[in-house]
Motif scaffolding. Structure first.
Motif, PDB file in Angstrom:
ATOM      1  N   ALA A  53       3.944 -21.431  10.180  1.00  0.00           N
ATOM      2  CA  ALA A  53       4.384 -21.630   8.791  1.00  0.00           C
ATOM      3  C   ALA A  53       4.563 -20.306   8.073  1.00  0.00           C
ATOM      4  O   ALA A  53       5.393 -20.205   7.159  1.00  0.00           O
ATOM      5  N   ALA A  56       8.059 -19.011   7.843  1.00  0.00           N
ATOM      6  CA  ALA A  56       8.845 -19.607   6.747  1.00  0.00           C
ATOM      7  C   ALA A  56       8.426 -19.054   5.400  1.00  0.00           C
ATOM      8  O   ALA A  56       9.270 -18.800   4.537  1.00  0.00           O
ATOM      9  N   TYR A  60      10.892 -17.165   3.063  1.00  0.00           N
ATOM     10  CA  TYR A  60      11.169 -17.706   1.722  1.00  0.00           C
ATOM     11  C   TYR A  60      11.006 -16.624   0.658  1.00  0.00           C
ATOM     12  O   TYR A  60      11.853 -16.469  -0.228  1.00  0.00           O
ATOM     13  N   TRP A  72      12.943 -26.084   9.762  1.00  0.00           N
ATOM     14  CA  TRP A  72      11.876 -26.118   8.759  1.00  0.00           C
ATOM     15  C   TRP A  72      11.692 -27.508   8.177  1.00  0.00           C
ATOM     16  O   TRP A  72      10.582 -27.878   7.795  1.00  0.00           O
ATOM     17  N   LEU A  76       8.179 -29.260   8.441  1.00  0.00           N
ATOM     18  CA  LEU A  76       7.545 -29.827   7.245  1.00  0.00           C
ATOM     19  C   LEU A  76       7.168 -31.285   7.465  1.00  0.00           C
ATOM     20  O   LEU A  76       6.064 -31.704   7.107  1.00  0.00           O
ATOM     21  N   TYR A 119       3.049 -26.065   0.736  1.00  0.00           N
ATOM     22  CA  TYR A 119       4.027 -27.151   0.797  1.00  0.00           C
ATOM     23  C   TYR A 119       5.143 -26.948  -0.220  1.00  0.00           C
ATOM     24  O   TYR A 119       6.293 -27.279   0.053  1.00  0.00           O
ATOM     25  N   LEU A 122       7.427 -24.459   1.484  1.00  0.00           N
ATOM     26  CA  LEU A 122       8.113 -25.067   2.626  1.00  0.00           C
ATOM     27  C   LEU A 122       9.188 -26.055   2.184  1.00  0.00           C
ATOM     28  O   LEU A 122      10.295 -26.062   2.737  1.00  0.00           O
TER      29      LEU A 122
END
Length: 134
Positions: A53, A56, A60, A72, A76, A119, A122
């Motif tokens: 994760a 990502a 991001y 992704w 997720l 979260y 993500l």
């Protein structure tokens, strides 16, 4: 907001690295002797999954495409599914035998609340602002 998310990501990665070092130390010194093998196996599988994760999260924060948005989105979905079914996984079963009902509730609240920024990033990276998809 980006600065807060950057510091969250750095802090979360640091905590995960410390936990990983602690687990390796416990395993090497025999501290895991009383923990069931199924719980150890679950941790062995989920740690690399959670480390993935961070690819990502940093992508991001840097607004760079890594893999594709679909990768992704699948990641997720699997991550959320794991959170939902974790109640029945061996680690939660083991923790439930060690804590009172009230302590178990607060332990789970304390484990899930710090994951909310994860979260958020993500979901935003996979569905809203993946660089190059829009």
């Amino acid at each position: 907001m980006t600065t807060i998310l950057y510091w969250f990501t750095t802090l979360f990665l640091t905590i995960l690295a410390i936990a990983l070092i602690g687990k390796i130390y416990l395993k090497l010194t025999g501290g895991y002797a009383d923990i069931p093998f199924s719980t150890q196996l679950e941790e062995l599988i989920t740690i690399p999954f959670h480390l993935f994760a961070f690819i990502a999260l940093f992508a991001y924060l840097d607004n760079k495409p890594v893999f594709s948005a679909f990768v992704w989105q699948v990641y997720l979905a699997i991550s959320i599914l794991i959170q939902i079914v974790s109640y029945w996984l061996p680690k939660q079963q083991y923790i439930r035998t060690r804590l009172t009902r009230n302590a178990y509730f607060w332990a789970n609240v304390g484990a899930v609340l710090p994951l909310l920024p994860l979260y958020y990033m993500l979901i935003n990276y996979a569905f809203v602002s993946f660089p190059g998809d829009r």
